[in-house]
Design a protein around this motif. Structure first.
Motif, mmCIF file in Angstrom:
data_model
loop_
_atom_site.group_PDB
_atom_site.id
_atom_site.type_symbol
_atom_site.label_atom_id
_atom_site.label_comp_id
_atom_site.label_asym_id
_atom_site.label_seq_id
_atom_site.Cartn_x
_atom_site.Cartn_y
_atom_site.Cartn_z
ATOM 1 N N ASN A 186 0.849 -1.193 0.000
ATOM 2 C CA ASN A 186 0.000 0.000 0.000
ATOM 3 C C ASN A 186 0.887 1.246 0.000
ATOM 4 N N VAL A 187 0.744 2.074 -1.038
ATOM 5 C CA VAL A 187 1.599 3.256 -1.166
ATOM 6 C C VAL A 187 0.898 4.518 -0.696
ATOM 7 N N GLY A 188 -0.242 4.367 -0.021
ATOM 8 C CA GLY A 188 -0.944 5.534 0.478
ATOM 9 C C GLY A 188 -1.968 6.038 -0.514
ATOM 10 N N ALA A 189 -2.800 6.926 -0.037
ATOM 11 C CA ALA A 189 -3.918 7.391 -0.853
ATOM 12 C C ALA A 189 -3.516 8.437 -1.880
ATOM 13 N N GLU A 190 -2.326 9.014 -1.737
ATOM 14 C CA GLU A 190 -1.994 10.143 -2.602
ATOM 15 C C GLU A 190 -0.662 9.987 -3.343
ATOM 16 N N SER A 191 -0.213 8.777 -3.590
ATOM 17 C CA SER A 191 0.999 8.571 -4.375
ATOM 18 C C SER A 191 0.654 8.738 -5.848
ATOM 19 N N MET A 276 0.159 -1.197 -18.766
ATOM 20 C CA MET A 276 -0.319 -2.452 -19.361
ATOM 21 C C MET A 276 -1.611 -2.239 -20.140
ATOM 22 N N LYS A 277 -2.454 -1.340 -19.639
ATOM 23 C CA LYS A 277 -3.684 -1.000 -20.365
ATOM 24 C C LYS A 277 -4.141 0.366 -19.907
ATOM 25 N N SER A 278 -4.891 1.041 -20.749
ATOM 26 C CA SER A 278 -5.435 2.349 -20.386
ATOM 27 C C SER A 278 -6.734 2.572 -21.138
ATOM 28 N N THR A 279 -7.703 3.149 -20.451
ATOM 29 C CA THR A 279 -8.979 3.476 -21.089
ATOM 30 C C THR A 279 -9.009 4.935 -21.516
ATOM 31 N N LYS A 280 -8.163 5.754 -20.885
ATOM 32 C CA LYS A 280 -8.013 7.154 -21.250
ATOM 33 C C LYS A 280 -6.541 7.504 -21.125
ATOM 34 N N GLN A 281 -6.150 8.650 -21.647
ATOM 35 C CA GLN A 281 -4.755 9.031 -21.531
ATOM 36 C C GLN A 281 -4.378 9.258 -20.068
ATOM 37 N N ILE A 282 -3.187 8.813 -19.726
ATOM 38 C CA ILE A 282 -2.665 8.927 -18.370
ATOM 39 C C ILE A 282 -1.728 10.124 -18.323
ATOM 40 N N SER A 283 -1.823 10.915 -17.261
ATOM 41 C CA SER A 283 -1.076 12.157 -17.168
ATOM 42 C C SER A 283 -0.204 12.183 -15.920
ATOM 43 N N ILE A 284 0.791 13.056 -15.934
ATOM 44 C CA ILE A 284 1.591 13.305 -14.746
ATOM 45 C C ILE A 284 0.663 13.806 -13.636
ATOM 46 N N GLY A 285 0.787 13.233 -12.458
ATOM 47 C CA GLY A 285 -0.061 13.617 -11.334
ATOM 48 C C GLY A 285 -1.233 12.695 -11.099
ATOM 49 N N ASP A 286 -1.479 11.744 -12.017
ATOM 50 C CA ASP A 286 -2.542 10.764 -11.763
ATOM 51 C C ASP A 286 -2.144 9.852 -10.614
ATOM 52 N N TYR A 287 -3.128 9.261 -9.956
ATOM 53 C CA TYR A 287 -2.928 8.574 -8.687
ATOM 54 C C TYR A 287 -2.756 7.062 -8.858
ATOM 55 N N LEU A 288 -2.052 6.451 -7.897
ATOM 56 C CA LEU A 288 -1.870 5.000 -7.858
ATOM 57 C C LEU A 288 -2.790 4.397 -6.801
ATOM 58 N N ARG A 289 -3.324 3.247 -7.110
ATOM 59 C CA ARG A 289 -4.157 2.509 -6.155
ATOM 60 C C ARG A 289 -3.841 1.020 -6.256
ATOM 61 N N ASN A 290 -3.973 0.303 -5.141
ATOM 62 C CA ASN A 290 -3.856 -1.145 -5.203
ATOM 63 C C ASN A 290 -5.048 -1.724 -5.942
ATOM 64 N N PRO A 291 -4.817 -2.677 -6.864
ATOM 65 C CA PRO A 291 -5.936 -3.263 -7.608
ATOM 66 C C PRO A 291 -6.892 -3.985 -6.668
ATOM 67 N N ASP A 292 -8.181 -3.927 -6.999
ATOM 68 C CA ASP A 292 -9.179 -4.670 -6.212
ATOM 69 C C ASP A 292 -9.012 -6.158 -6.479
#
Length: 292
Positions: A186-191, A276-292
């Motif tokens: 877990n890297v925290g809510a705001e990584s 590995m996959k993206s549904t929209k473009q990913i930008s600098i500042g987007d957040y990381l979450r542990n997969p469900d």
């Protein structure tokens, strides 16, 4: 009696069960990038033959202060590209990257540094590493002589070697290109994503992103994380007829799950991941979450 039989050789091209072959995505990043805490003391290209400023395969460069190598040995040539910094402000993690020039100095400073107090200077308390990109391989043809100069001929490379590039003894090693996806710590809510490799500001499938987390935070190769978009603020034009009033009364939209990344190269405080996959473009500042 003697019997002729045929034994089929194993298929060495098969991918191990459950593994992902990074060669299918972006193999050069496995060996071409590294993160160092300092590079200013490394030997550097001081000049190029015939007074040029750049060298290509087959041409010679002159390296200052290269020690511990003999004629015929191979060296790696690296270019400092970016400084990285990270800090935590309450529950928020803030990171920054600044590009470097041929001397290894910052080209420009993002305005965020002034507002957040985050510094990418190599001697700042927020500094977490410098990215070095390997640009070529060379072979020593003449060891240090007058004024500690070594002559090196470029034998392989997909980029021109420039004055200011750093040189190290050849330290390449074999690597396993197969990675097994796993749940990361877990890297925290705001990584958040710190930078995107290349010149662009956005990433899609097969792009490489830089993350402000590494082995000291428990990260290991193969760890996977979902990518969530940054919250967007939308003016409420239904509740307010006047545009100015609508812009003053904005509504924060929920974040969206827009992709999945897998980490494939890990250093102390910085990691590289493949989208590995993206549904929209990913930008600098987007957040990381542990997969469900």
């Amino acid at each position: 009696k003697p019997v002729l039989s045929i034994n089929e050789a194993p298929n060495t091209n098969e991918i191990p069960i459950g593994a992902i072959d990074v060669n299918l995505y972006n193999r050069p990043f496995l060996q071409d990038l590294r993160i160092v805490t300092t590079f200013k003391d490394l030997p550097y290209v001081l000049g190029v033959e015939e007074g040029q400023t750049r060298a290509m395969t087959g041409e010679a460069v002159y390296v200052h202060s290269l020690k511990g190598v003999a004629v015929g040995e191979t060296v790696e040539i690296f270019r400092p590209t970016r400084n990285f910094a990270r800090t935590n402000q309450g529950s928020y993690q803030v990171s920054a990257a600044s590009q470097l020039n041929s001397r290894g100095d910052r080209i420009r400073v993002d305005g965020q540094e002034f507002w957040s107090g985050l510094s990418t200077l190599g001697n700042s308390r927020n500094f977490i590493g410098t990215e070095m990109r390997r640009v070529a391989l060379g072979r020593v043809t003449e060891t240090a002589g007058v004024q500690d100069i070594t002559r090196v001929v470029i034998i392989e490379g997909d980029r021109e070697v420039r004055v200011g590039d750093r040189v190290t003894p050849d330290s390449r090693s074999s690597f396993d290109p197969y990675f097994y996806p796993s749940k990361g710590p877990n890297v925290g809510a705001e990584s958040r994503i710190m930078s995107i490799s290349g010149e662009g500001m956005h990433a899609g499938a097969r792009s490489v992103v830089t993350l402000p987390i590494g082995s000291k935070q428990g990260i290991s190769n193969g760890n996977t994380y979902e990518v969530w978009s940054q919250s967007q603020k939308v003016p409420d034009r239904i509740a307010h007829r006047e545009e100015l009033a609508a812009k003053w009364n904005t509504v924060t939209m929920p974040r969206e799950n827009i992709g999945l990344i897998m980490i494939f190269r890990t250093f102390d405080n910085v990691s590289y991941g493949i989208v590995m996959k993206s549904t929209k473009q990913i930008s600098i500042g987007d957040y990381l979450r542990n997969p469900d």
